[in-house]
Motif scaffolding. Structure first.
Motif, PDB file in Angstrom:
ATOM      1  N   ILE A  76       0.831  -1.201   0.000  1.00  0.00           N
ATOM      2  CA  ILE A  76       0.000   0.000   0.000  1.00  0.00           C
ATOM      3  C   ILE A  76       0.868   1.254   0.000  1.00  0.00           C
ATOM      4  CG2 ILE A  76      -1.959  -1.169   1.091  1.00  0.00           C
ATOM      5  CD1 ILE A  76      -1.160   0.271   3.704  1.00  0.00           C
ATOM      6  N   ASP A  77       0.225   2.344  -0.379  1.00  0.00           N
ATOM      7  CA  ASP A  77       0.902   3.646  -0.448  1.00  0.00           C
ATOM      8  C   ASP A  77       2.166   3.574  -1.304  1.00  0.00           C
ATOM      9  OD1 ASP A  77      -1.101   4.694   1.153  1.00  0.00           O
ATOM     10  OD2 ASP A  77       0.021   4.340   3.010  1.00  0.00           O
ATOM     11  N   VAL A  78       1.995   3.049  -2.509  1.00  0.00           N
ATOM     12  CA  VAL A  78       3.102   2.933  -3.455  1.00  0.00           C
ATOM     13  C   VAL A  78       3.452   4.327  -3.968  1.00  0.00           C
ATOM     14  CG1 VAL A  78       3.801   1.982  -5.686  1.00  0.00           C
ATOM     15  CG2 VAL A  78       2.387   0.611  -4.125  1.00  0.00           C
ATOM     16  N   GLU A  79       4.684   4.734  -3.715  1.00  0.00           N
ATOM     17  CA  GLU A  79       5.122   6.060  -4.158  1.00  0.00           C
ATOM     18  C   GLU A  79       6.640   6.159  -4.014  1.00  0.00           C
ATOM     19  OE1 GLU A  79       4.109  10.776  -3.395  1.00  0.00           O
ATOM     20  OE2 GLU A  79       3.458   9.308  -1.932  1.00  0.00           O
ATOM     21  N   GLY A  80       7.260   6.767  -5.002  1.00  0.00           N
ATOM     22  CA  GLY A  80       8.696   7.031  -4.936  1.00  0.00           C
ATOM     23  C   GLY A  80       9.555   5.790  -4.793  1.00  0.00           C
ATOM     24  N   GLY A  81       9.106   4.680  -5.352  1.00  0.00           N
ATOM     25  CA  GLY A  81       9.894   3.455  -5.301  1.00  0.00           C
ATOM     26  C   GLY A  81       9.720   2.633  -4.037  1.00  0.00           C
ATOM     27  N   SER A  82       8.785   3.034  -3.177  1.00  0.00           N
ATOM     28  CA  SER A  82       8.591   2.260  -1.950  1.00  0.00           C
ATOM     29  C   SER A  82       7.105   2.029  -1.686  1.00  0.00           C
ATOM     30  CB  SER A  82       9.253   2.959  -0.756  1.00  0.00           C
ATOM     31  OG  SER A  82       8.518   4.097  -0.382  1.00  0.00           O
ATOM     32  N   ALA A  83       6.841   1.124  -0.763  1.00  0.00           N
ATOM     33  CA  ALA A  83       5.464   0.813  -0.368  1.00  0.00           C
ATOM     34  C   ALA A  83       5.482   0.206   1.027  1.00  0.00           C
ATOM     35  CB  ALA A  83       4.827  -0.163  -1.354  1.00  0.00           C
TER      36      ALA A  83
END
Length: 168
Positions: A76-83
């Motif tokens: 969840i909250d996939v953003e900027g290469g991380s989750a």
């Protein structure tokens, strides 16, 4: 053996059954979803699929040979290469290595298919099983957190070694 599948609309009945059957078991170690989750399950499921289609999250289910959901493994909250990694395994399938296998699979998917470089996770201090899964799969503790008013730990995992084929 369970098959890790990207969440689809037709998973809804088995997923709802999984959540209902394991509600008390889950709430012993993680904050309860609350009655509203179950009352509005179909709308929530549709919303999750829309968020997944937009690339905000990637929801997965572990499906047993009979079509039953044995677990969930979500990014969840996939953003900027991380989750943020979250997972839960049915009580009847617990302590069989399913969570460890699923987390290893999701780390590989996160790196290869979703292009992620880092995963974060957190668990309560009293959830020894979840802490053991995170330890076995290469996550490192990064600090203390509160989860639903309960003391916990946050973790992170660099996925660069997964890309190179050396996942724990």
């Amino acid at each position: 053996m369970a098959d890790l599948q990207l969440l689809r609309l037709d998973h809804a009945p088995a997923l709802l059954a999984f959540e209902q059957e394991n509600r008390a078991y889950f709430s012993a170690s993680i904050p309860d979803r609350g009655d509203d989750y179950f009352t509005h399950f179909d709308a929530r499921h549709s919303d999750l699929l829309a968020e997944q289609a937009a690339g905000l999250h990637f929801f997965h289910v572990l499906v047993g040979s009979g079509g039953e959901v044995l677990g969930r493994v979500n990014l969840i909250d996939v953003e900027g290469g991380s989750a943020e990694l979250g997972y839960r395994i049915a009580e009847k399938a617990a302590r069989q290595g399913l969570a460890t296998t699923a987390v290893r699979q999701i780390c590989a998917l996160a790196a290869a298919k979703y292009g992620l470089t880092t995963l974060r996770a957190s668990t309560t201090l009293d959830n020894a099983g979840s802490r053991a899964v995170l330890d076995r799969t290469g996550f490192e503790p990064t600090g203390e957190v509160l989860l639903g008013g309960r003391a916990g730990l946050s973790y992170a995992r660099n996925l660069s070694e997964v890309r190179e084929g050396a996942a724990p």
